[in-house]
Design a protein around this motif. Sequence first.
Motif, PDB file in Angstrom:
ATOM      1  N   LEU A  26       2.623   1.348   5.954  1.00  0.00           N
ATOM      2  CA  LEU A  26       2.599   1.505   4.463  1.00  0.00           C
ATOM      3  C   LEU A  26       2.343   0.186   3.876  1.00  0.00           C
ATOM      4  O   LEU A  26       3.155  -0.624   4.215  1.00  0.00           O
ATOM      5  N   PRO A  27       1.658   0.078   2.946  1.00  0.00           N
ATOM      6  CA  PRO A  27       1.221  -1.321   2.275  1.00  0.00           C
ATOM      7  C   PRO A  27       2.547  -1.785   1.915  1.00  0.00           C
ATOM      8  O   PRO A  27       3.459  -0.858   1.378  1.00  0.00           O
ATOM      9  N   PRO A  28       2.543  -3.021   1.216  1.00  0.00           N
ATOM     10  CA  PRO A  28       3.777  -3.561   0.564  1.00  0.00           C
ATOM     11  C   PRO A  28       3.948  -2.687  -0.766  1.00  0.00           C
ATOM     12  O   PRO A  28       3.091  -2.124  -1.413  1.00  0.00           O
ATOM     13  N   HIS A  30       4.585  -2.084  -4.462  1.00  0.00           N
ATOM     14  CA  HIS A  30       4.434  -2.654  -5.752  1.00  0.00           C
ATOM     15  C   HIS A  30       5.593  -2.969  -6.691  1.00  0.00           C
ATOM     16  O   HIS A  30       6.358  -2.301  -6.789  1.00  0.00           O
ATOM     17  N   GLY A  31       5.330  -3.822  -7.664  1.00  0.00           N
ATOM     18  CA  GLY A  31       6.205  -3.968  -8.753  1.00  0.00           C
ATOM     19  C   GLY A  31       7.415  -4.744  -8.453  1.00  0.00           C
ATOM     20  O   GLY A  31       7.465  -5.626  -7.344  1.00  0.00           O
ATOM     21  N   ARG A 461      10.727  -2.247   0.732  1.00  0.00           N
ATOM     22  CA  ARG A 461      10.962  -1.026   0.134  1.00  0.00           C
ATOM     23  C   ARG A 461      12.348  -0.228   0.520  1.00  0.00           C
ATOM     24  O   ARG A 461      12.812  -0.956   1.518  1.00  0.00           O
ATOM     25  N   GLU A 464      14.107   5.983   0.203  1.00  0.00           N
ATOM     26  CA  GLU A 464      14.050   6.944  -0.712  1.00  0.00           C
ATOM     27  C   GLU A 464      15.006   8.260  -0.275  1.00  0.00           C
ATOM     28  O   GLU A 464      14.822   8.575   0.925  1.00  0.00           O
TER      29      GLU A 464
END
Lengths: 467, 450
Positions: A26-28, A30-31, A461, A464
Amino acid sequence: MDRALKGAAVLALALSVLISPARGALPPRHGGVLTLPAPEPLGPLDPARVETSFEATLADAVFDNLYEVRPDGTVEAVLAAGPPTVEGTTARVTLRPGARLHGGGRDLQARHVVRSLLRTTSSAQASWLLGAFASESGRPAIREVDAHTIELELARRGVRVDLILAATPLAIVGGGDLRRRPLGTGPFSARLDGHGGAELSIFRHAPEGAPWIDRVVFTAARPRDDEIRAYELGRLDGSWQGRSLYGREPSRPARTTEATVGTPWILVPNRARVLHDDETWGGVVASIDRNRLARVGLVPRRTLNAGLPAPRLPTAAPRAGTRLTMPVREDRPRELRAAEAIAGMLDERGIVLTVERLSAERYERAIARSQWDLRIARVRPPLPGRGPMAGAALAAAGQTDQARALVPTLGEPEVANQTAEALDAMVLGHEHIVLHHRADLRRLSIDVLGRLSLAELAFARTEEPFR
Amino acid sequence: MRTALAALLSLLPATALAQTGVESAGAALAEAAVGSCPGLEAGAFAVRVAVELPDDAPDPGGLVPALLEPTLVALRADPRFAAVHLASFGRDGVDPPRLAHDLGYAALLDVTIRRDGGALVIEGATWRTDDATRLATFTRRAPLDPSIRRFVGFPALLADDAISPRSVRLPGNDYVALAIADLDRDGRPEIVAARPGEVHVLRLAGRRVAIVGRAPIPTTVPRAPSPPRRTVGSAVAMGDRVVLRISEYDVGLVVRLVGGVPSVAVADGPCEADRFPMMGGCARLVVGRDFFDQELTHAIGPTAEAPAHFYNYVFARYEARDGVPTSYEAIVMPSGRLSLRVRTGAEPEIEERAAAAVGYGTALAMSDLDLDGTAELLVSHAALAGDGDQLSLIRALPRGALRVMWRSEPVPGSVWVAAAGDADGDGAPELLAIEEPASGRGRAALWIVR
């Protein structure tokens, strides 16, 4: 009842299969906003006048070059549309269509590039690189052909114009106020607060890609204890000074990223004054123990880089009673500490070194008027390789003309070796950078030029919840 | 002849709208049959059909009228042919044209229907019977979709323990888009794997991949002014070409095989220049990000909007073996959440359900592996690049649920792209994914899951 329990167990098992944490791609994320202290006070942000690793970090985040050298050594077009077209000694570079400037998104045009390259003639760190280009009425022969094309007249055939234009001091400044709001094309747009702090904001139209993090805030440099306390309290996301006050284990998960970078510090003698003869200068050289500079953050080294020979320096018995002056910029605390350490070493041998703390302007004036005997200079190679390192060392030592003459032969290792050997300056060591930071900061690295990888940074991340 | 053509043309709207394999194959057969008739003279016309299907085919007899109806309509519209009869004669060594002549037919269309791997092959020959002269021959292939499978037989339902993954080495690494298509229409599918600067066209050859060719992306293709930091790509097969887009470039590209050599050119559709082709629509990257906006163009689904921003989007309609259609729409969100929307039934009684799960990566591909009307999804897992990966095969059930059928052992590399298609040409679709080398150097691995 048994059946119900069995059913619940099966359901729980099925859910566990679906929600169990997994590894993978999973890409890095964002934010996010990263808040770091500035390691040193910050002046105008100008890629042609970068001296410290902090300034280099900001310049790398805000500005792009027409070309860039990749880690594998290849040169790739960034603000250029493709490789330059060279006919004889005339090179033409076409700009990448759609490249935009910070602050409103105006298109980058050839006039911005020409102006940016020509302004480097007044910079000691950058002007020697313009030796690659022919002169026209006393200025480098760089002109705008149309809104998207630049023409450069080369000093001679065979000059790698794309490589020269990839030199970090030749990054393109699109305008703006370099003390407050410099305009570049890089992944972040910058706003400097004028008090040593800076705020970098994501630039979504960056030609090399927008960064993962939305904002990076550098607060003005502060005393050691203040900085570490703010880090411990979570007001800062990192500290250059330490992991915790009083050596305790940090209360928050922390990591340390450190690197010895390829930006040597050199001690430059003024041969027009007291140090005009080799005996006096040799006495100074003999008095300095590089190992004692480790506590100011320098890793002792005799050479500019691993591939180059050490400068051939005179050695002589220290001449007691010699009085020397060393101006240091008052906004460079590490240089001040190094100067004080050198003064201490010389004092032990009877040489009196007066360290003068000067403002940036007064320092420049003192250097220009030759009102100094010794000075510390940082060497920032503009490109990978031995030749650029040797050229940058010459430029840092004030031998700009010799550096300029070296440009057409940057790729020749023999010339670089000879230049390094003939350098009339003492290599003190290489800078060692340490950053303690929150543990969920990912992809943080420090490159060979001491630059933080701000555009690559991302926060980890978080899990979730299953919905 | 003209009337037959006119009759065929009158069928064309239906042909153009043909959605099932049977309809497409019937239309193709009619077109070929009419095209083979110019040298025939007036008289009665016999259409002789031989069906060579395995004994376990559930309804081989039903396939003949379903396939031949458009042909008979077209031929009967030709005034030269006093009568057009569907016939079955001339077995066991008897010469069919001579026998047809003896039976009073002036012309014979001799059709053989057989199965070849994953395709239904229709071979035809047109004869003038008075001198037993063969005037034309033709061959048409139709993939075994559910509408044809109803006559020739469905594969066994895919059980969890019957899933057999395998991997083969690819010639390079750093691939950003993957698709499977029969680029040269020879019945053997090609695998198209694209990376910045280059497209590889490959073919499965046993336990390895054979390189059909490598095509550089022309240097004249304009570069994107502000691509995302992570290179993103997508590719979709469209007949004998693959349309793809890579974020490094400002336009879409099309890959074809020209004389057996792959070529890459700027695409002129179906997606707009700034959009990436997806399985079910065209999507645009969010500015400065490596994921896509939810708005879709050229969407084949009922809505032109995905449920959220996404890394990958797939949409397809599958028909259950009893004929009930179900559409599946799945996305992987930037949070790593896999979201599914299922719509079952036909207007006006459509039931919509949704399901979701977390912990998944950017790679997503969908197919109906066993043609039972439920979708199977191949997905990668969520962790940062370089931390290894895992593949999961998940069944999306029409009742709106996700069920993990199979999960691979952890693999050292990262999986960013996946695709669906019949990669080995056996008629059954596979799900494919590319595992990039963990070190970033060396050759990537192509995973084939079925």
